[in-house]
Design an enzyme around this catalytic site. Structure first.
Site, PDB file in Angstrom:
ATOM      1  N   SER A 163      -3.456   1.417  14.022  1.00 55.57           N
ATOM      2  CA  SER A 163      -4.261   2.640  14.108  1.00 55.57           C
ATOM      3  C   SER A 163      -4.598   2.916  15.561  1.00 55.57           C
ATOM      4  O   SER A 163      -4.580   2.005  16.404  1.00 55.57           O
ATOM      5  CB  SER A 163      -5.560   2.454  13.307  1.00 55.57           C
ATOM      6  OG  SER A 163      -6.500   3.473  13.585  1.00 55.57           O
TER       7      SER A 163
ATOM      8  N   TYR B  72     -12.573  -2.390  10.469  1.00 58.07           N
ATOM      9  CA  TYR B  72     -11.290  -1.708  10.639  1.00 58.07           C
ATOM     10  C   TYR B  72     -10.793  -1.855  12.077  1.00 58.07           C
ATOM     11  O   TYR B  72      -9.638  -2.198  12.314  1.00 58.07           O
ATOM     12  CB  TYR B  72     -11.455  -0.237  10.268  1.00 58.07           C
ATOM     13  CG  TYR B  72     -10.176   0.565  10.244  1.00 58.07           C
ATOM     14  CD1 TYR B  72      -9.296   0.479   9.174  1.00 58.07           C
ATOM     15  CD2 TYR B  72      -9.855   1.435  11.285  1.00 58.07           C
ATOM     16  CE1 TYR B  72      -8.123   1.227   9.142  1.00 58.07           C
ATOM     17  CE2 TYR B  72      -8.690   2.187  11.262  1.00 58.07           C
ATOM     18  CZ  TYR B  72      -7.826   2.080  10.193  1.00 58.07           C
ATOM     19  OH  TYR B  72      -6.666   2.810  10.156  1.00 58.07           O
TER      20      TYR B  72
ATOM     21  N   ASP C 216      -1.045  -8.062  -4.926  1.00 57.29           N
ATOM     22  CA  ASP C 216      -2.440  -8.228  -4.534  1.00 57.29           C
ATOM     23  C   ASP C 216      -2.463  -9.087  -3.279  1.00 57.29           C
ATOM     24  O   ASP C 216      -2.224 -10.301  -3.333  1.00 57.29           O
ATOM     25  CB  ASP C 216      -3.234  -8.901  -5.658  1.00 57.29           C
ATOM     26  CG  ASP C 216      -4.701  -9.118  -5.295  1.00 57.29           C
ATOM     27  OD1 ASP C 216      -5.113  -8.707  -4.190  1.00 57.29           O
ATOM     28  OD2 ASP C 216      -5.427  -9.692  -6.116  1.00 57.29           O
TER      29      ASP C 216
ATOM     30  N   GLY D 183       0.826  -1.207   0.000  1.00 56.45           N
ATOM     31  CA  GLY D 183       0.000   0.000   0.000  1.00 56.45           C
ATOM     32  C   GLY D 183       0.854   1.248   0.000  1.00 56.45           C
ATOM     33  O   GLY D 183       0.489   2.291   0.539  1.00 56.45           O
ATOM     34  N   GLY D 184       2.013   1.147  -0.646  1.00 58.68           N
ATOM     35  CA  GLY D 184       3.026   2.196  -0.544  1.00 58.68           C
ATOM     36  C   GLY D 184       2.706   3.477  -1.273  1.00 58.68           C
ATOM     37  O   GLY D 184       3.418   4.471  -1.105  1.00 58.68           O
TER      38      GLY D 184
END
Length: 260
Positions: free
Chosen positions: A147, A170, A68, A18-19
């Site tokens: 997170s 999430y 992926d 996800g860079g």
């Protein structure tokens, strides 16, 4: 070793999943600025190529890679390509995330399954498959991007007056990521592999409403959302020898959100 040298990543090969995303692009830049050759990877190879080309034009060592996380074969293929091209993988940042679905009232089973395929199974496979190479090397660093919502419950008040919410899947995935980080640190430690996580707070983007930004900022001790450079220091610290005796930890980068 000189203190400045402790933070250098010269000669290191790093992969950021996800860079090209919100946090990923700044993590990629940070590692490259510290001297690493960084592979920026996601399903959107064109976006990765744009990021890589822009940073290469600045003299940084950044390459695009197709990945992926919903496909085990894709993860294996990228690992094999990295080993073939560079002979090793020193640093892995598990940053990719899927945000399918809404809160507990609106999320569907299909939303949940789609998100878990990336955030749970894909994350697990990334740690396992790239970890196999690090075990063979007897060295490596993994950093997992969690997170604040992996540590504390969402404050739904900040979404009032907006069309935003906090996805139920999430919180589930990010909380699990933190404890899986501890598991990995325990398992991989004997192989010379360190595993830590970073739990960032909300990042300021141009498409956020002013109502949300004001609501969010009031909840932080520093009175603002995260900006472009706020994750870079933490990323380099945990990737480098500056944190050589740190493993199994979760670093909060949240402007004080979780301090009170």
């Amino acid at each position: 070793m000189n203190t400045n040298e402790l933070f250098r990543l010269d000669g290191k090969i790093a992969l950021v999943t996800g860079g090209a995303g919100i946090y990923g692009v700044h993590i990629t830049r940070a590692l490259a600025e510290a001297g690493a050759h960084v592979l920026v990877a996601s399903r959107d190879i064109r976006q990765c190529e744009r990021v890589a080309n822009d940073m290469t034009d600045e003299g940084l060592k950044v390459s695009a890679a197709q990945l992926d996380l919903g496909s085990k074969a894709s993860i294996v293929a990228l690992r094999d390509k990295i080993v073939a091209d560079f002979g090793k993988l020193d640093i892995l940042f598990n940053n990719a995330v899927a945000r399918a679905g809404g809160n507990i009232s609106t999320v569907t089973e299909e939303d949940w399954d789609a998100a878990m395929r990336i955030n749970s199974t894909g994350f697990f496979l990334s740690c396992k498959i790239f970890g196999e190479q690090m075990v063979e090397q007897r060295s490596g660093v993994m950093v997992n991007i969690s997170s604040i919502y992996g540590v504390v419950a969402p404050n739904f008040n900040i979404y009032e007056g907006t069309d935003m919410t906090s996805p139920a899947n999430y919180a589930f995935a990010k909380g699990g990521m933190i404890n899986f980080t501890r598991y990995l640190a325990s398992f991989y430690g004997k192989f010379g592999i360190r595993v830590n996580s970073i739990s960032p707070g909300g990042f300021r983007t141009d498409d956020q409403s002013e109502v949300f930004v004001e609501n969010y900022s009031r909840q932080t001790l520093l009175g603002r959302m995260a900006a472009d450079d706020d994750i870079k220091g933490a990323a380099v610290f945990l990737a480098s020898d500056a944190s050589a005796y740190i493993t199994g930890q979760n670093l909060m980068v949240d402007g004080g959100w979780t301090a009170i």
